[in-house]
Design a protein around this motif. Structure first.
Motif, mmCIF file in Angstrom:
data_model
loop_
_atom_site.group_PDB
_atom_site.id
_atom_site.type_symbol
_atom_site.label_atom_id
_atom_site.label_comp_id
_atom_site.label_asym_id
_atom_site.label_seq_id
_atom_site.Cartn_x
_atom_site.Cartn_y
_atom_site.Cartn_z
ATOM 1 N N LEU A 1 -6.880 -1.331 -5.252
ATOM 2 C CA LEU A 1 -7.801 -0.754 -4.285
ATOM 3 C C LEU A 1 -7.302 0.640 -3.940
ATOM 4 C CD1 LEU A 1 -10.233 -1.076 -2.378
ATOM 5 C CD2 LEU A 1 -8.645 -2.005 -0.674
ATOM 6 N N ALA A 2 -8.152 1.644 -4.129
ATOM 7 C CA ALA A 2 -7.789 3.020 -3.824
ATOM 8 C C ALA A 2 -8.724 3.568 -2.758
ATOM 9 C CB ALA A 2 -7.847 3.890 -5.080
ATOM 10 N N ARG A 3 -8.147 4.217 -1.762
ATOM 11 C CA ARG A 3 -8.952 4.858 -0.722
ATOM 12 C C ARG A 3 -8.446 6.283 -0.506
ATOM 13 N NH1 ARG A 3 -12.325 1.425 1.676
ATOM 14 N NH2 ARG A 3 -11.848 -0.803 1.749
ATOM 15 N N GLN A 4 -9.375 7.166 -0.216
ATOM 16 C CA GLN A 4 -9.005 8.542 0.108
ATOM 17 C C GLN A 4 -9.910 9.010 1.251
ATOM 18 O OE1 GLN A 4 -9.408 11.506 -3.009
ATOM 19 N NE2 GLN A 4 -7.696 12.701 -2.199
ATOM 20 N N ASP B 1 -15.092 5.477 1.417
ATOM 21 C CA ASP B 1 -13.977 6.291 0.925
ATOM 22 C C ASP B 1 -13.089 5.561 -0.069
ATOM 23 O OD1 ASP B 1 -12.543 4.499 2.478
ATOM 24 O OD2 ASP B 1 -12.116 5.916 4.082
ATOM 25 N N GLY B 2 -13.560 4.432 -0.619
ATOM 26 C CA GLY B 2 -12.681 3.662 -1.487
ATOM 27 C C GLY B 2 -13.368 3.127 -2.725
ATOM 28 N N TYR B 3 -12.546 2.710 -3.683
ATOM 29 C CA TYR B 3 -13.032 2.111 -4.930
ATOM 30 C C TYR B 3 -12.081 1.005 -5.352
ATOM 31 C CZ TYR B 3 -16.269 5.971 -5.355
ATOM 32 O OH TYR B 3 -17.284 6.854 -5.107
ATOM 33 N N ARG C 1 -4.497 6.323 -0.628
ATOM 34 C CA ARG C 1 -3.888 5.044 -0.266
ATOM 35 C C ARG C 1 -4.197 4.044 -1.364
ATOM 36 N NH1 ARG C 1 -5.214 7.899 4.185
ATOM 37 N NH2 ARG C 1 -3.701 7.907 5.892
ATOM 38 N N THR D 1 0.840 -1.191 0.000
ATOM 39 C CA THR D 1 0.000 0.000 0.000
ATOM 40 C C THR D 1 0.877 1.243 0.000
ATOM 41 O OG1 THR D 1 -1.799 -1.111 1.164
ATOM 42 C CG2 THR D 1 -1.776 1.287 1.238
#
Length: 296
Positions: free
Chosen positions: A43-46, A31-33, A53, A3
């Motif tokens: 996997l992306a989270r903000q 908060d993620g996609y 992330r 990550t």
């Protein structure tokens, strides 16, 4: 699997997901996609701290960094945008659109996937586009490479099929494509084989690529410009769909000031599209409320 935690500016994952340029991202919590491109997944989270992330195999880091336009100089683009926003004043339509879409970036999608996606998009709304592409990938794709099952959503995710899998029209029947079945099959054939006319699309100039795309049955100026912008990195492409034409007629009857944004007018197009649809309640607001499905 690793990550990366990245400080980002002029980047909002949630708004990019709802900007109409990509159709296969899957929500993962508030908060993620799950990002899907070709045979890759990440996997992306903000979360609220604003940091991005990104979880993916180490070998795919450079791919996703480029895909998300994190290696593009948006700070320089925004200096130009802020200059003209100050000149226009806070009440101008363009200024309001910029303020509402400060986190929009133009993704670098794979050319074949973008070509099929925007052929499917013609005379269609976003929920139906998503449904068709998901069914297409479920039938003809495979499990995407890269992420363990624990990081994926309950519904299985599938890779985008290779061109060879889509070139037979009978394989596309029953997916909801309708008259677009033939268009997708012919586009897929144009990407197949060493001498296929679109195999070198990414190496062509903007005008060469545009003419090659327009030679495909079912690809008109709007779809060609979408592929140029979202799949080939031509930030100066300015697609004009129903939404953009409506904005231009209402807000810019004397002409849109394209020359101000020389080289990146496509970013303005995306911001206008996003802002107009948010004003109409068709995309989530800043609190992430779920939009309706009507496209108008």
């Amino acid at each position: 699997m690793s990550t990366l935690t990245l400080p980002v500016s002029h980047f909002r994952l949630h708004d990019i997901a709802h900007s109409g340029q990509v159709f296969r991202w899957q929500p993962m919590g508030p908060d993620g996609y799950l990002l899907l491109s070709g045979r890759r997944a990440a996997l992306a989270r903000q979360p609220q701290d604003g940091l991005l992330r990104l979880t993916c195999p180490p070998r795919d880091r450079a791919f996703w960094t480029h895909y998300l336009a994190l290696d593009d100089d948006y700070d320089a683009l925004w200096r130009v945008l802020e200059h003209w926003a100050a000149a226009d004043g806070p009440d101008a339509y363009l200024t309001r659109a910029l303020r509402a879409s400060q986190g929009i970036r133009i993704l670098h999608q794979e050319p074949f996937e973008a070509t099929v996606s925007f052929i499917v998009s013609q005379n269609n709304n976003i929920p139906r586009i998503r449904g068709i592409l998901n069914r297409l990938c479920r039938r003809l794709g495979s499990a995407p490479c890269g992420l363990p099952a624990r990081l994926c959503p309950p519904e299985p995710a599938f890779s985008f099929p290779a061109p060879q899998r889509l070139r037979r029209r009978e394989a596309l029947q029953g997916l909801g494509l309708g008259y677009r079945e033939g268009y997708v099959a012919e586009a897929a054939a144009a990407f197949c084989g060493a001498r296929a006319p679109l195999r070198t699309l990414s190496l062509m100039s903007r005008e060469e690529a545009r003419q090659a795309l327009l030679s495909l049955r079912g690809v008109g100026p709007k779809v060609a410009d979408c592929i140029l912008l979202f799949g080939l990195g031509h930030l100066d492409a300015f697609p004009r769909d129903v939404w953009i034409n409506r904005i231009l007629q209402r807000e810019f009857p004397e002409g849109f000031p394209l020359s101000r944004y020389d080289g990146f007018a496509g970013l303005l197009q995306q911001m206008l599209f996003f802002y107009e649809r948010r004003q109409c309640g068709l995309v989530p607001d800043g609190e992430g409320k779920t939009p309706g499905t009507a496209e108008g």
